[in-house]
Every structure is written in C-alpha cells, then in structure tokens.
Design an enzyme around this catalytic site. Structure first.
Site, PDB file in Angstrom:
ATOM      1  N   ALA A  33       0.830  -1.205   0.000  1.00 47.76           N
ATOM      2  CA  ALA A  33       0.000   0.000   0.000  1.00 47.76           C
ATOM      3  C   ALA A  33       0.866   1.258   0.000  1.00 47.76           C
ATOM      4  O   ALA A  33       0.571   2.236  -0.694  1.00 47.76           O
ATOM      5  CB  ALA A  33      -0.924  -0.008   1.212  1.00 47.76           C
ATOM      6  N   SER A  75      -2.024 -23.931 -11.102  1.00 44.00           N
ATOM      7  CA  SER A  75      -1.902 -23.934  -9.652  1.00 44.00           C
ATOM      8  C   SER A  75      -2.758 -25.075  -9.105  1.00 44.00           C
ATOM      9  O   SER A  75      -3.454 -25.759  -9.856  1.00 44.00           O
ATOM     10  CB  SER A  75      -2.371 -22.596  -9.078  1.00 44.00           C
ATOM     11  OG  SER A  75      -3.695 -22.326  -9.502  1.00 44.00           O
ATOM     12  N   GLU A 106       2.865 -36.131  -0.972  1.00 46.12           N
ATOM     13  CA  GLU A 106       4.210 -35.554  -1.031  1.00 46.12           C
ATOM     14  C   GLU A 106       4.228 -34.221  -0.286  1.00 46.12           C
ATOM     15  O   GLU A 106       3.208 -33.531  -0.242  1.00 46.12           O
ATOM     16  CB  GLU A 106       4.635 -35.302  -2.482  1.00 46.12           C
ATOM     17  CG  GLU A 106       4.525 -36.476  -3.429  1.00 46.12           C
ATOM     18  CD  GLU A 106       4.716 -36.047  -4.875  1.00 46.12           C
ATOM     19  OE1 GLU A 106       5.839 -35.655  -5.235  1.00 46.12           O
ATOM     20  OE2 GLU A 106       3.738 -36.084  -5.642  1.00 46.12           O
ATOM     21  N   LYS A 108       4.778 -30.275   0.152  1.00 49.13           N
ATOM     22  CA  LYS A 108       4.686 -29.138  -0.770  1.00 49.13           C
ATOM     23  C   LYS A 108       5.862 -28.199  -0.483  1.00 49.13           C
ATOM     24  O   LYS A 108       5.876 -27.495   0.524  1.00 49.13           O
ATOM     25  CB  LYS A 108       3.357 -28.400  -0.594  1.00 49.13           C
ATOM     26  CG  LYS A 108       3.141 -27.288  -1.611  1.00 49.13           C
ATOM     27  CD  LYS A 108       1.769 -26.643  -1.422  1.00 49.13           C
ATOM     28  CE  LYS A 108       1.545 -25.555  -2.461  1.00 49.13           C
ATOM     29  NZ  LYS A 108       2.539 -24.470  -2.365  1.00 49.13           N
ATOM     30  N   LYS A 295      -2.770 -27.068   2.946  1.00 49.18           N
ATOM     31  CA  LYS A 295      -1.827 -26.093   3.483  1.00 49.18           C
ATOM     32  C   LYS A 295      -1.729 -26.219   4.993  1.00 49.18           C
ATOM     33  O   LYS A 295      -2.706 -26.520   5.675  1.00 49.18           O
ATOM     34  CB  LYS A 295      -2.249 -24.666   3.100  1.00 49.18           C
ATOM     35  CG  LYS A 295      -2.429 -24.438   1.599  1.00 49.18           C
ATOM     36  CD  LYS A 295      -1.148 -24.631   0.819  1.00 49.18           C
ATOM     37  CE  LYS A 295      -0.208 -23.454   0.945  1.00 49.18           C
ATOM     38  NZ  LYS A 295      -0.657 -22.255   0.228  1.00 49.18           N
ATOM     39  N   CYS A 392     -20.954   9.287  -1.879  1.00 49.60           N
ATOM     40  CA  CYS A 392     -21.950  10.151  -2.535  1.00 49.60           C
ATOM     41  C   CYS A 392     -23.020  10.674  -1.592  1.00 49.60           C
ATOM     42  O   CYS A 392     -23.842  11.500  -1.991  1.00 49.60           O
ATOM     43  CB  CYS A 392     -22.600   9.417  -3.707  1.00 49.60           C
ATOM     44  SG  CYS A 392     -23.712   8.072  -3.223  1.00 49.60           S
TER      45      CYS A 392
END
EC number: 6.5.1.2
Length: 662
Positions: A33, A75, A106, A108, A295, A392
């Site tokens: 940012a 991916s 396996e 990652k 993950k 607005c």
C-alpha cells in the site's frame, strides 16, 4: 530545477530504490500500500512518466524472454482443514465412480516452480511458471544449479521435467548474514531471476523434481522412480494410501517433523496416483481436479488497528477494511486486513485502536481473528457503520437476508462509477496500458471519462478539454495512451462480458456464457428476453439462479442497454472459436437424464464440453441431443414430444470415443 521537478526526482529515486529491494534483493522495507502511494504521488506530478512505467512494467520478469508452456503449469486447489481433504476425496470418487482410489502424498516445497525441456536427452531450455501459460526463460540460470542433469542417458524425443527450486535453511543462514532476504523462498526467487547467470551460480540453489511429461509411466509413483533413475533429486518423503485416514496421517507426520527438515514446506500435496485417472479427471479453469494442496495451519501475529475505513466497490457494497500497524507474518508485511461486513465487526467487537491478532493462511486475505480487550483503552467507542454512502452521501440499503450494505446509486455514485471503470480496463478485462487507477480518477475528475464508452471516444474530445495543457501531459504521453486504447478495440467475448463488472459474473461465469452463446449478438439478444423466460440461462451447466437474476437486473436498465450499444459501436467482439470444430458435438446443446453406469454425470459433462458441446439442464426445442441413462426422468418424455434426438449410453460412448452416432 523547480520544486515540482525536485519532488518528481525524489519520488522516482524512492520508487527505484524499493524496486531493487523487492525485485532483486527480495527484502521489501515498505508495504504494498505504501509503495502504491508513492506511485500515485508520482502520477499526480507527472502522468507521462507514470504511463511509461505502466507500459514497461517494473517486475523483473519483463527482463527475460518468454517461454510458452505446451501444457499449462496450473496452480493447485487448496484445503485448510480436514473437511477440505475429505471433500476432495469424495468428489473424485463420485466423478470417477470408484470406491477406492490410490493417492500419492508428497510435501509441498515452498520454492519456485520450474520447467526443464530435454530434446533427445540434452537439456535445451528452462522456464519459470510465470502466469501458468507463459513463463520466463531461465535456461542459463538453471544450468548453474549444482547437480542439475544436463544430459539424460537413453532418452529420445522431447521430455519435460517439472519441479521446485529452493534454498535450504542452513544455506540461507549463511547467505543471509547481511540480512538481505526476508525468507528462503524470496532468496531462491531472487537468485533464479538474475540477468547475470554468474550471480545465480554463486547462490546455493537446489531443486526437487516431481513431474514428467512425455514419458511412458502409468502412475505418479512410477514418475518419481523414473526421475530418480535419470539422476534428478526427488523428495524422499512420500506415501501411497487409499484412505482419508492415511492421507491425514501423512499430513500429521510431516507437520510434526517439518522443523527437522532443512528446507521450508507449506503443506502436503495429494495426487491421484494413476495417470489414466488423472487424465479422466482433467482440469477446471484454474487447477487439475486430480490434485490438492493441504496447506499448513495459518500464521498469526499481533499488531495495532489504527483505523477502520470504508471502501465502496463497483457493485455498491460498503466494505470495512482495517488499517494496521505493518507487521511481518511469515515473511510477508501485512498492513491491511479484511473486516468483511458490519456483522463481523459487531460479532468480534472490533474497535479502532485495539490490539488485534491477525491470521494469514496461504494466499487468503489476512483476517482479524481476535481482539485483546484487556489492552483496550477505557471509553473506546464502538465502530458505527455509516448510514449513508461515504462517497456520494446516499442513504445505504441492506437487503433482507444479506450481510452486505449497499449504496443504491449505481449510476450516480462516483466511487461505483470509478470502480467500474477501473475494472473495465484491468488486466483480465480490456487490459489498457496507461489507464491505471490514478489515470481513471484523473480523467473522471477532468470530465473526459464519465462512463465506459467515453474511453473509446477519448481522442474526439481531447481538444475540448485541453489535455495537453494539463500538468505533466504532453504529445508523447497522449499518443502512447491513444495507441494503447486503439489496440484494444478487438476483444474476445468472454473478456468483454467479464469487463462489464456485472455482479456474480467472474471470469469463470463469463467464459461459460461465452462458450454457450458463442457470439455477442446471440448473448445480447438472449439477455434482452430474460424478463419473459430465463430457463435456458439457468439451465446452462455452471450458471445458477443468482447469476441469472443479476443478468436480468442488468439488462432491465435502459442506462446499461444504451451503454452497451454505444460501446459495441466502437468495438469488434470476437465470437468463440472452437478447438473441436471437427467434432460431431461441436456447438450442440446436450442434456443428460437418468443414471449413467460407465461414468459419472460429472465426467460425462466434462467429456461433452471437451468435444465442443454446450451442456444444459434445461430441455427445449433448441436441445440437439438428450443422453438417457437408466431410469430417465420426465425429460425423456418431453424429448419425445419435442422431437429431440435421444441417445442411450452405448450410443453416447460411441460418440465420445469414435465421433459417430450410429
């Protein structure tokens, strides 16, 4: 040198400095940012420089020649809990109609994906994953990796090896004595993407190979054995199992010993072991159906929430965002977190000034998971969600049953209009170089671009607004911009549909619509008739009721119809060209009914689409073929009444295997 020129030079120096830290040294000092803010400030001072930067591109991959992957390097779908793994296993079993499927497990590796090409055994090219379809040529750099095979004995023809490049933790500690890199993965990426291969050679890069394209192996386990026999490094941690318990057991074993490994891993990869089954499963738009990345648990960190601000999106949703004191979480500097909606803020009692716990899991947007109320200052007020649009001033609305709060003024709210314009020119839509966020805001405020069609009539109105006299704009920058716009007057149908920013129409839905309707005129005419009948649209495989209702709402508004007519008068929208033009099913509308015995309904749909067919759940006179399995429903009777040709399962198999009907 004027003050403005001095400021411009200072900003440019800062941007160049941070480019080197991020792209070469992989050690960013500021958040994304903050970096974007520097670029925005430069754009305000000198749009011509900013436009040039946007067209050339700062990322280092622009320095390398491109390599197109013959097979996409997709991916993987991610799971973050056991339920996600169970869902993956159940889904592939249903798809293949198999009770027992062998899965290879396996680790990652947390590194950088690569592809290496061999011709008649000789190493000829290496590339990064890139965007999955086109990567960067890193042949000379990969050749410097110690122990990487340059010649494969007894190999004929083309062979492609894929794997992951990394730096071991022990080597990283030695390499990073001067604290140049944030983590081993950044160090590996920065080392591989060097213009000077001598620098790469001086870095301790390693690799694991895990995939082989062009071989005769029948399973993933055979692939790993073959790779090892050819002299490639293969990870020793692997396990074959046919059960969910076995998959989770391997995950837990590796998770518990991961800190004993000399390299970083961020999860477990599960792959269907049988390559024939992998081929049958095929791919979704983004990932193979035959594999899953489970993950590891999220990483957490504590920091201070400075402020809660409200963003108004292109569909009018007011989204609260947390502005944080930047904190490093797993090697990534986090300065913002999603707060989702007002219900989430109330449920967690999140207030400005709180000390909060941030969770970051994989590529998921960081989230606040906990608030430290003990650290809260007395009398800290609750956050009050605005009752009017902060952009607005219109009174906001909330549809019953929805958490989202919206600004209803879609054609008058500046924020919504600008966000729609930004989406229209974005990379996955029209991809107009030089029309970045700041340029869109600048042209809107100037009055040059107030709605989407204005982009393509910009040249006609330049004299009226004296753009050349605006600060930083000159003949060169204007010419660059006009050329960029001119080059985007031809676009594919799916990208055009996506560019409109219609609610619920992402890239996948846009592609499904384009594939079904083929041409813009067909799509437009069908959408105009939605108010009277949307059954055909709802019947398209992958298009649901929400998408249909959103399209119906969009096409019911005169403002949108006029915008489309004005826009298409400036463009050439290409019809969908089929790769299956010789298939007997090309552009045929197919409906399934009853139970198929030899393959699941899901696999049958995939096979039909691969052959160019349009799969629908709605049977009508437009339907070309009804595929009838066991115990067909009412669609069978309706097909007979309408005269739709009916194929039984045997005939269906002849079509997909031989391309014939009889």
């Amino acid at each position: 040198m004027t003050n403005l020129e001095k400021m411009r030079e200072k900003l440019q120096d800062q941007i160049n400095y941070h480019n080197v830290l991020y792209h070469q040294k992989n050690k960013p000092e500021i958040s994304d940012a903050e970096y974007d803010e520097l670029k925005k400030k430069l754009a305000e001072i000198e749009p011509e420089i900013y436009a040039t930067q946007e067209s050339v591109g700062a990322p280092p991959d622009e320095r390398f020649s491109k390599v197109e992957h013959q097979e996409p390097m997709l991916s993987l779908e991610n799971a973050y809990d056991e339920q996600g793994v169970e869902k993956f296993l159940s889904k592939i079993k249903r798809f293949l109609i198999e009770d027992k499927i062998e899965i290879l497990c396996e680790p990652k590796i947390d590194g950088l994906s690569f592809s290496a090409i061999y011709e008649d055994g000789r190493f000829v090219k290496a590339a990064t994953r890139g965007d999955g379809f086109v990567g960067e040529d890193v042949t000379h750099n990969v050749a410097t990796i110690k122990g990487f095979p340059k010649f494969l004995q007894g190999v004929q023809g083309r062979l492609e090896v894929r794997g992951e490049i990394y730096i071991s933790n022990s080597d990283f500690l030695k390499l990073n004595e001067n604290d140049e890199f944030a983590n081993p993965r950044n160090a590996a990426a920065g080392s591989l993407k060097q213009l000077d291969a001598n620098i790469t050679a001086s870095r301790p890069l390693r690799y694991f190979a895990y995939s082989l394209i062009g071989g005769a192996e029948k399973s993933q386990s055979e692939v790993l054995n073959k790779l090892e026999a050819l002299g490639f490094c293969v990870n020793e941690h692997q396990s074959l199992t046919s059960s969910l318990d076995g998959m989770l057991k391997f995950y837990n074993e590796v998770y518990n010993c991961r800190y004993n490994l000399d390299y970083d891993i961020d999860g477990i990869v599960y792959k269907v072991n049988d390559l024939v089954l992998q081929n049958r499963l095929g791919n979704t738009h983004k990932a193979p159906r035959s594999a899953l990345a489970y993950k590891f648990s999220a990483v957490y960190a504590k920091t201070k929430l400075n402020k809660i601000f409200i963003q108004v999106g292109r569909t009018g949703v007011l989204t609260p965002v947390a502005d944080l004191v930047p904190v490093n979480i797993g090697g990534v500097l986090v300065s913002r977190a999603s707060l989702h909606n007002q219900d989430e803020i109330k449920r967690k009692d999140i207030r400005e000034g709180d000390i909060v716990t941030i969770k970051r899991a994989g590529d998921v947007i960081p989230q606040i998971v906990e608030v430290s109320r003990d650290s809260r200052l007395p009398n800290t007020p609750e956050f009050v969600f605005p009752e009017v649009c902060p952009e607005c001033g219109s009174k906001v609305r909330q549809v019953e049953g929805e958490a989202a709060v919206r600004c209803p003024e879609e054609f008058a709210c500046k924020a919504q209009i600008i966000e729609k314009l930004k989406h229209f020119v974005s990379k996955d839509a029209f991809d107009i170089v030089g029309l970045g966020d700041k340029q869109i805001e600048f042209f809107y405020d100037l009055g040059l671009i107030k709605q989407i069609p204005d982009i393509f009539t910009l040249e006609e109105r330049l004299d009226e607004f004296n753009l050349e006299e605006q600060s930083g704009w000159g003949k060169k920058s204007i010419a660059h911009l006009l050329n960029a716009i001119q080059s985007r007057r031809v676009i594919t149908l799916d990208r055009f549909i996506f560019s409109l920013g219609i609610r619920f129409i992402g890239q996948v839905a846009a592609e499904l619509l384009a594939d079904y309707y083929v041409s813009y005129d067909n799509w437009y005419n069908s959408m105009i008739e939605l108010s009277s009948d949307n059954t055909e649209l709802v019947g398209i495989d992958g298009i649901g009721k929400k998408v249909a209702e959103s399209l119906e709402s969009f096409f019911s508004k005169e403002h949108n119809i006029k915008m489309l007519n004005d826009l298409t008068a400036c463009l050439q929208i290409l019809p969908v060209s089929s790769n299956s033009s010789n298939s007997v099913l090309n552009n045929k509308i197919i409906v399934f009914t009853g139970k198929l015995l030899a393959m699941s309904r899901g696999e049958a749909k995939v096979r039909a689409k691969t052959l160019g067919a349009k799969v629908s759940s709605h049977l009508s006179a437009k339907t070309d073929y009804l595929i009838a399995g066991e115990k067909p429903g009412s669609k069978y009777k309706k097909a007979v009444e309408l005269g739709v040709e009916i194929l039984d399962e045997d005939q269906w198999h002849k079509v997909i295997s031989l391309g014939v009907f009889k």
